[in-house]
Write an enzyme that holds these catalytic residues in place. Structure first.
Site, mmCIF file in Angstrom:
data_model
loop_
_atom_site.group_PDB
_atom_site.id
_atom_site.type_symbol
_atom_site.label_atom_id
_atom_site.label_comp_id
_atom_site.label_asym_id
_atom_site.label_seq_id
_atom_site.Cartn_x
_atom_site.Cartn_y
_atom_site.Cartn_z
ATOM 1 N N ASP A 113 -10.257 -11.076 7.905
ATOM 2 C CA ASP A 113 -10.201 -9.775 7.242
ATOM 3 C C ASP A 113 -11.617 -9.290 6.887
ATOM 4 O O ASP A 113 -11.961 -8.127 7.118
ATOM 5 C CB ASP A 113 -9.321 -9.907 5.983
ATOM 6 C CG ASP A 113 -9.147 -8.593 5.251
ATOM 7 O OD1 ASP A 113 -8.357 -7.763 5.711
ATOM 8 O OD2 ASP A 113 -9.826 -8.401 4.219
ATOM 9 N N LYS A 173 -7.616 -2.178 8.945
ATOM 10 C CA LYS A 173 -8.946 -2.648 9.403
ATOM 11 C C LYS A 173 -8.867 -3.498 10.650
ATOM 12 O O LYS A 173 -9.768 -3.477 11.481
ATOM 13 C CB LYS A 173 -9.670 -3.408 8.291
ATOM 14 C CG LYS A 173 -8.914 -4.591 7.722
ATOM 15 C CD LYS A 173 -8.224 -4.218 6.448
ATOM 16 C CE LYS A 173 -7.232 -5.240 6.011
ATOM 17 N NZ LYS A 173 -6.958 -5.218 4.593
ATOM 18 N N ILE A 190 -12.673 1.241 -3.344
ATOM 19 C CA ILE A 190 -14.097 1.624 -3.413
ATOM 20 C C ILE A 190 -14.409 2.644 -2.311
ATOM 21 O O ILE A 190 -14.101 2.393 -1.149
ATOM 22 C CB ILE A 190 -15.012 0.388 -3.210
ATOM 23 C CG1 ILE A 190 -14.696 -0.699 -4.228
ATOM 24 C CG2 ILE A 190 -16.480 0.786 -3.264
ATOM 25 C CD1 ILE A 190 -15.514 -1.981 -4.041
ATOM 26 N N GLU A 230 -10.680 5.366 4.779
ATOM 27 C CA GLU A 230 -11.404 4.847 3.615
ATOM 28 C C GLU A 230 -10.809 3.542 3.087
ATOM 29 O O GLU A 230 -11.519 2.643 2.655
ATOM 30 C CB GLU A 230 -11.390 5.906 2.499
ATOM 31 C CG GLU A 230 -12.157 5.532 1.262
ATOM 32 C CD GLU A 230 -13.625 5.261 1.532
ATOM 33 O OE1 GLU A 230 -14.370 6.199 1.775
ATOM 34 O OE2 GLU A 230 -14.021 4.070 1.494
ATOM 35 N N VAL A 234 0.838 -1.208 0.000
ATOM 36 C CA VAL A 234 0.000 0.000 0.000
ATOM 37 C C VAL A 234 0.875 1.260 0.000
ATOM 38 O O VAL A 234 0.624 2.204 -0.765
ATOM 39 C CB VAL A 234 -0.963 0.001 1.212
ATOM 40 C CG1 VAL A 234 -1.852 1.230 1.177
ATOM 41 C CG2 VAL A 234 -1.813 -1.264 1.220
ATOM 42 N N LYS A 288 -13.835 -6.075 8.374
ATOM 43 C CA LYS A 288 -14.442 -5.092 7.474
ATOM 44 C C LYS A 288 -15.948 -5.008 7.699
ATOM 45 O O LYS A 288 -16.530 -3.923 7.661
ATOM 46 C CB LYS A 288 -14.120 -5.464 6.023
ATOM 47 C CG LYS A 288 -12.644 -5.228 5.685
ATOM 48 C CD LYS A 288 -12.260 -5.872 4.368
ATOM 49 C CE LYS A 288 -10.847 -5.519 3.945
ATOM 50 N NZ LYS A 288 -10.349 -6.344 2.833
HETATM 51 P P1 NAP Z 1 3.095 -4.934 3.729
HETATM 52 O O1 NAP Z 1 3.311 -5.082 2.273
HETATM 53 O O2 NAP Z 1 3.423 -6.045 4.640
HETATM 54 O O3 NAP Z 1 3.892 -3.604 4.186
HETATM 55 C C1 NAP Z 1 4.044 -3.231 5.514
HETATM 56 C C2 NAP Z 1 5.081 -2.116 5.586
HETATM 57 O O4 NAP Z 1 5.152 -1.648 6.919
HETATM 58 C C3 NAP Z 1 6.484 -2.556 5.198
HETATM 59 O O5 NAP Z 1 7.106 -1.538 4.468
HETATM 60 C C4 NAP Z 1 7.185 -2.764 6.536
HETATM 61 O O6 NAP Z 1 8.566 -2.457 6.503
HETATM 62 C C5 NAP Z 1 6.484 -1.725 7.399
HETATM 63 N N1 NAP Z 1 6.432 -2.136 8.796
HETATM 64 C C6 NAP Z 1 5.695 -3.130 9.332
HETATM 65 N N2 NAP Z 1 5.894 -3.200 10.662
HETATM 66 C C7 NAP Z 1 6.781 -2.233 10.956
HETATM 67 C C8 NAP Z 1 7.411 -1.811 12.160
HETATM 68 N N3 NAP Z 1 7.171 -2.421 13.325
HETATM 69 N N4 NAP Z 1 8.266 -0.771 12.099
HETATM 70 C C9 NAP Z 1 8.525 -0.157 10.926
HETATM 71 N N5 NAP Z 1 7.963 -0.516 9.758
HETATM 72 C C10 NAP Z 1 7.119 -1.545 9.760
HETATM 73 O O7 NAP Z 1 1.569 -4.564 4.027
HETATM 74 P P2 NAP Z 1 0.503 -3.908 3.030
HETATM 75 O O8 NAP Z 1 -0.091 -4.963 2.165
HETATM 76 O O9 NAP Z 1 1.083 -2.712 2.390
HETATM 77 O O10 NAP Z 1 -0.644 -3.497 4.069
HETATM 78 C C11 NAP Z 1 -0.460 -2.408 4.930
HETATM 79 C C12 NAP Z 1 -1.781 -2.107 5.648
HETATM 80 O O11 NAP Z 1 -2.793 -1.793 4.697
HETATM 81 C C13 NAP Z 1 -2.340 -3.258 6.476
HETATM 82 O O12 NAP Z 1 -3.046 -2.726 7.570
HETATM 83 C C14 NAP Z 1 -3.322 -3.911 5.514
HETATM 84 O O13 NAP Z 1 -4.324 -4.628 6.185
HETATM 85 C C15 NAP Z 1 -3.888 -2.693 4.842
HETATM 86 N N6 NAP Z 1 -4.448 -2.902 3.515
HETATM 87 C C16 NAP Z 1 -3.760 -3.614 2.579
HETATM 88 C C17 NAP Z 1 -4.290 -3.736 1.317
HETATM 89 C C18 NAP Z 1 -3.567 -4.499 0.233
HETATM 90 O O14 NAP Z 1 -4.133 -4.613 -0.867
HETATM 91 N N7 NAP Z 1 -2.391 -5.011 0.456
HETATM 92 C C19 NAP Z 1 -5.513 -3.128 1.006
HETATM 93 C C20 NAP Z 1 -6.193 -2.401 1.990
HETATM 94 C C21 NAP Z 1 -5.636 -2.280 3.240
HETATM 95 P P3 NAP Z 1 9.614 -3.348 5.639
HETATM 96 O O15 NAP Z 1 9.171 -3.175 4.233
HETATM 97 O O16 NAP Z 1 10.939 -2.759 5.913
HETATM 98 O O17 NAP Z 1 9.441 -4.747 6.133
HETATM 99 N N1 HSE Z 2 -5.899 -8.638 2.098
HETATM 100 C C1 HSE Z 2 -6.967 -7.751 1.773
HETATM 101 C C2 HSE Z 2 -7.801 -8.347 0.682
HETATM 102 C C3 HSE Z 2 -6.415 -6.428 1.345
HETATM 103 O O1 HSE Z 2 -7.371 -9.334 0.069
HETATM 104 O O2 HSE Z 2 -8.898 -7.851 0.448
HETATM 105 C C4 HSE Z 2 -7.477 -5.375 1.147
HETATM 106 O O3 HSE Z 2 -8.052 -4.994 2.353
#
Ligand code: NAP
Ligand code: HSE
Length: 433
Positions: A201, A105, A136, A129, A14, A205
């Site tokens: 998840d 979430k 969405i 959001e 993200v 939501k």
């Molecule tokens: P991700 O790819 O695992 O990225 C997490 C990031 O946070 C990484 O850059 C990580 O650092 C950093 N991080 C985690 N713990 C940390 C800590 N203790 N100290 C410093 N940095 C830390 O996760 P993501 O998929 O982007 O998701 C992030 C959030 O958005 C989550 O809450 C997820 O539920 C939500 N979300 C995700 C999506 C999706 O499509 N992926 C959609 C909607 C919402 P490093 O890179 O150095 O490890």
């Molecule tokens: N892991 C979540 C999904 C990311 O697959 O919908 C979006 O919230």
């Protein structure tokens, strides 16, 4: 042009999307917000990790103090995920009157009240959001555009990973694990994909959406949850025979003031709009007492779609004029108290797949047990012999509308029959009537 400094906590899927949008859509963001947005710092765990985007090394830090102690940083974008230290960092940021945008979430659904109250107390904005259904605009849709309605029902496909897996299993013949691996590679899955595939998840939501839609506090344990790990290709095939598809649905229904809240695999008619939501797409169907049926559709996961929601939240803070103190932005979730129904109280139709002995009279025994538990059968289909054991046969039952409690008692009684070896699966069916 005024300038504003923001910081990102996280540069994973993200965070990368947010970074790309802030760079590629600079002019749109500037014109629409009235600000030039500068990312002043990005918190990560490992500075040397490849990021897939070019970010000046000087921006990355592993020390949150670099962010919290910089008074020029006005907005914190939390896209790191998890409970701690994300919670602690957001509280600390609000103490310093920094506005918050989050996509988290899990934290919102399990400990959101503390954060909302803190935002209220400090007069900072708290936008989320991206926490539900990726790109969405469903949170704003409910909070802003549906306030003239009593919401009666909401059905959502709110997890991109599981929708991707079910789509790939149904149409490309992929097995579960290969489809999950692809979803992970696309950046849809959570860091621990158990949250996706076991329905947590979607549970988070649904708790968030229902709290907003019904102006009430929904605790995570109020939402019944099942994931998709028990779904086998054969169930998808049988669903096709009934002109149904299987989706992981998040459902809330207001039955005269009592809410039923549930997340589980559901067989739905193949011609229903939600049946045609594929891959990582999400959709939310809301029935309001004034507006009627309304459907929101779009990408529910991934870097750019989620980044779109996050950056829009930043723009909305800038448009609210960050120089004004006490913006008091939080939407109330304590307007009404609602009773919550237990899952045994819901009414549904059911699909059941059983492995039974291949001998005369078995169908009769099964039908009797089911009937004695007040479950009326719509169809009983005997499938072919079990390939591994010619004395076993598969039976598929479909019921009429019945209470879940009745089905559960019927299942207990069926297990007492010598002829029933296994109840392989049990899936709720929804007609949307
Ligand atoms: P991700 O790819 O695992 O990225 C997490 C990031 O946070 C990484 O850059 C990580 O650092 C950093 N991080 C985690 N713990 C940390 C800590 N203790 N100290 C410093 N940095 C830390 O996760 P993501 O998929 O982007 O998701 C992030 C959030 O958005 C989550 O809450 C997820 O539920 C939500 N979300 C995700 C999506 C999706 O499509 N992926 C959609 C909607 C919402 P490093 O890179 O150095 O490890
Ligand atoms: N892991 C979540 C999904 C990311 O697959 O919908 C979006 O919230």
């Amino acid at each position: 042009m005024k300038k504003v400094k923001i910081a990102l906590l996280g540069l994973g899927n993200v965070g990368r999307g947010v970074w790309m949008i802030l760079n590629s859509n600079k002019e749109e963001i500037m014109k629409r917000s009235g600000y030039e947005v500068e990312v002043a710092k990005i918190l990560v765990r490992d500075i040397s990790k490849p990021r897939g985007v070019e970010v000046p090394l000087g921006l990355l830090t592993t020390d949150f103090n670099d962010i919290i102690n910089d008074d020029e940083i006005k907005i914190i974008v939390e896209v790191m995920g998890g409970i701690e230290p994300a919670r602690e960092y957001m509280i600390a940021a609000m103490d310093k009157k920094k506005h918050i945008v989050t996509a988290n979430k899990m934290l919102l659904a399990t400990g959101g009240d503390e954060l909302f109250e803190k935002a209220d107390k400090e007069g900072v904005m708290f936008n989320y959001e991206a926490s539900v259904a990726g790109g969405i605009p469903i949170i704003n849709g409910i909070n802003e555009s549906l306030t003239a309605n009593k919401v009666e029902r909401l059905y959502g496909i709110v997890n991109g990973t599981t929708n991707y897996i079910l789509t790939k299993m149904a149409f490309d013949g992929l097995d579960f694990n290969d489809a999950l691996k692809e979803a992970q590679e696309m950046g849809y899955a959570e860091a621990d994909p158990t949250s996706d595939i076991e329905g947590f998840d979607s549970q988070y939501k649904l708790a968030i959406l229902s709290s907003l839609a019904f102006g009430t506090k929904i605790k995570i344990e109020d939402v019944y949850r099942e994931g998709i790990t028990k779904i086998e290709s054969v169930d998808i095939q049988y669903a096709k025979e009934f002109k149904k598809v299987i989706k992981l649905l998040a459902i809330v229904k207001d039955n005269d003031g009592r809410l039923e809240l549930r997340v589980h695999p559901t067989m739905i008619p193949e011609n229903h709009p939600l049946a045609n939501v594929y891959d990582s797409f999400n959709a939310v169907l809301i029935k309001g007492n004034a507006v009627g049926d309304l459907m929101f559709y779009g990408r529910g996961a991934g870097d750019l779609p989620t980044g779109s929601a996050v950056v829009s939240d930043v723009v909305s803070i800038l448009r609210s004029n960050i120089e004004i103190e006490n913006l008091n932005p939080v939407v109330k979730n304590n307007l009404w108290v609602k009773e919550i129904s237990d899952i045994s109280e819901i009414d549904s139709k059911y699909y059941m797949r059983l492995t039974v002995a291949d001998r005369p009279g078995v169908l009769g025994e099964i039908s009797s047990v089911v009937g004695e538990n007040n479950v009326s059968l719509r169809s009983v289909i005997q499938k072919g012999l079990d390939v591994e054991n010619e004395n076993k046969v598969t039976i598929v039952l479909v019921t009429h509308m019945t209470k879940e409690g009745n089905i559960k008692s019927a299942i207990e009684e069926l297990y007492k029959l010598d002829a029933v070896y296994k109840i392989n699966n049990f899936i709720r069916m929804e007609d949307f009537n």
